[in-house]
Design an enzyme around this catalytic site. Sequence first.
Site, PDB file in Angstrom:
ATOM      1  N   MET A  25     -10.117  -4.154   5.678  1.00 12.37           N
ATOM      2  CA  MET A  25      -9.476  -5.432   5.342  1.00 12.37           C
ATOM      3  C   MET A  25      -7.972  -5.337   5.596  1.00 12.37           C
ATOM      4  O   MET A  25      -7.341  -6.310   6.023  1.00 12.37           O
ATOM      5  CB  MET A  25      -9.717  -5.783   3.865  1.00 12.37           C
ATOM      6  N   LEU A  73      -5.643  -4.363   3.164  1.00 13.64           N
ATOM      7  CA  LEU A  73      -4.902  -4.699   1.947  1.00 13.64           C
ATOM      8  C   LEU A  73      -4.311  -6.112   1.981  1.00 13.64           C
ATOM      9  O   LEU A  73      -3.139  -6.318   1.637  1.00 13.64           O
ATOM     10  CB  LEU A  73      -3.798  -3.655   1.680  1.00 13.64           C
ATOM     11  N   LYS A  82      -8.396  -7.135  -6.876  1.00 10.72           N
ATOM     12  CA  LYS A  82      -8.062  -6.709  -5.502  1.00 10.72           C
ATOM     13  C   LYS A  82      -6.668  -6.084  -5.549  1.00 10.72           C
ATOM     14  O   LYS A  82      -5.828  -6.482  -6.369  1.00 10.72           O
ATOM     15  CB  LYS A  82      -8.081  -7.945  -4.595  1.00 10.72           C
ATOM     16  N   CYS A 118      -6.575   3.906  -0.152  1.00 13.09           N
ATOM     17  CA  CYS A 118      -7.111   3.117   0.974  1.00 13.09           C
ATOM     18  C   CYS A 118      -6.990   3.965   2.242  1.00 13.09           C
ATOM     19  O   CYS A 118      -5.898   4.449   2.552  1.00 13.09           O
ATOM     20  CB  CYS A 118      -6.334   1.812   1.119  1.00 13.09           C
ATOM     21  N   ASN A 162      -3.621   2.284  -6.321  1.00 12.89           N
ATOM     22  CA  ASN A 162      -4.370   2.508  -5.090  1.00 12.89           C
ATOM     23  C   ASN A 162      -3.574   3.497  -4.240  1.00 12.89           C
ATOM     24  O   ASN A 162      -2.669   3.112  -3.502  1.00 12.89           O
ATOM     25  CB  ASN A 162      -4.601   1.187  -4.350  1.00 12.89           C
ATOM     26  N   GLY A 215     -19.071  -1.441  -6.806  1.00 17.72           N
ATOM     27  CA  GLY A 215     -18.363  -2.257  -5.816  1.00 17.72           C
ATOM     28  C   GLY A 215     -19.297  -2.919  -4.832  1.00 17.72           C
ATOM     29  O   GLY A 215     -19.772  -4.027  -5.048  1.00 17.72           O
ATOM     30  N   ASN A 217     -12.321   6.332  -3.633  1.00 13.44           N
ATOM     31  CA  ASN A 217     -12.223   5.197  -2.705  1.00 13.44           C
ATOM     32  C   ASN A 217     -13.131   5.483  -1.499  1.00 13.44           C
ATOM     33  O   ASN A 217     -13.847   6.491  -1.483  1.00 13.44           O
ATOM     34  CB  ASN A 217     -10.760   4.998  -2.282  1.00 13.44           C
ATOM     35  N   THR A 218     -13.075   4.636  -0.513  1.00 13.73           N
ATOM     36  CA  THR A 218     -14.002   4.760   0.623  1.00 13.73           C
ATOM     37  C   THR A 218     -13.704   5.985   1.487  1.00 13.73           C
ATOM     38  O   THR A 218     -12.615   6.548   1.460  1.00 13.73           O
ATOM     39  CB  THR A 218     -13.913   3.496   1.504  1.00 13.73           C
TER      40      THR A 218
HETATM   41  C1  SIN Z   1      -8.576  -2.936   2.153  1.00 11.83           C
HETATM   42  O1  SIN Z   1      -8.016  -3.942   1.670  1.00 11.83           O
HETATM   43  O2  SIN Z   1      -8.421  -2.662   3.343  1.00 11.83           O
HETATM   44  C2  SIN Z   1      -9.421  -2.045   1.323  1.00 11.83           C
HETATM   45  C3  SIN Z   1      -8.664  -1.478   0.200  1.00 11.83           C
HETATM   46  C4  SIN Z   1      -8.986  -0.055  -0.087  1.00 11.83           C
HETATM   47  O3  SIN Z   1      -9.766   0.576   0.625  1.00 11.83           O
HETATM   48  O4  SIN Z   1      -8.421   0.461  -1.038  1.00 11.83           O
END
Ligand code: SIN
Length: 295
Positions: free
Chosen positions: A74, A76, A48, A127, A124, A261, A188-189
Amino acid sequence: MIRLNCGSVTVGGVRMDNHLILAAGVLGTTGASLARILSTGAGAVVTKSIGPFPHEGHPGPCFAEINGGLINAMGLPNPSKDFLTELTPVSGKPVIASVFGGNPAEFLEVASWFSGRVSGIELNLSCPHAEGYGAAIGNDPGMVEACTKAVKSLGMPVWVKLTPNVTDITECGVAAERGGADGIVAINTVKAMRISTDLRRPVLGNRFGGLSGPAIFPIAVRCVYELYEACSIPVIGCGGVSSAHDVVEMMMAGASAVQVGSAVIHDGDIFGSIRDALYSPDGMRPEEIVGCAHG
Ligand code: SIN
């Protein structure tokens, strides 16, 4: 279906037991869950994302299942430096630490905590819903280059996870390569939202979140394909992968390894299932398919 010859592989400076990697954020919060995923067949795991300060994350709801995937915000959440104790059960294993910061100095500080304790670092910079972090700075190629360069000074393998929420992802990929990255992780998303028609309010506490799962697989394949043409360092595919067929398709687009994932959420043994379907002693050499879809 095409099957591959298995064996340990080195991708972007990281030696792994196979081409399959647990993506950041999913079951990567404890040493026990990282060890479990490795024992079920993953070739490597990503933690994570860990940042410079302990953080609770966004207010809930943080997560919703939708048609074709998941949407999360989430925020982070992470224990910051205290996470290091979680590395004990996976000491010596192929573990990549996902780190984030708001600038090159913060990235360097957080990455330095992991120096000598993990196989590599994943930045990262992607996000899609964290103010001042992730894609908020990772959509700027200059910042991508500077953060990569700062962390690369530690002498460890550095991968940079990119956001698809930009007009041209290759600008950020090329910037990561200029900064000295050993690999690029795409993607990433995808920034997204849903609205509850009963409540007349956004479903997620943060309103906006990141879409993952099968719905984004074609976007991920497109990004990997573009990055493979623009960059010389390995591309690690990520985004909606849930089968051995998806892994092969991603590799044909140009991925040297593939992260899984969201699919883990519905099937805790997905790595074993994909590994068993993908590999065979008389399978093809992976180099024969990586990027083979390019003319
Ligand atoms: C999150 O913790 O909000 C997701 C992390 C991410 O999208 O890189």
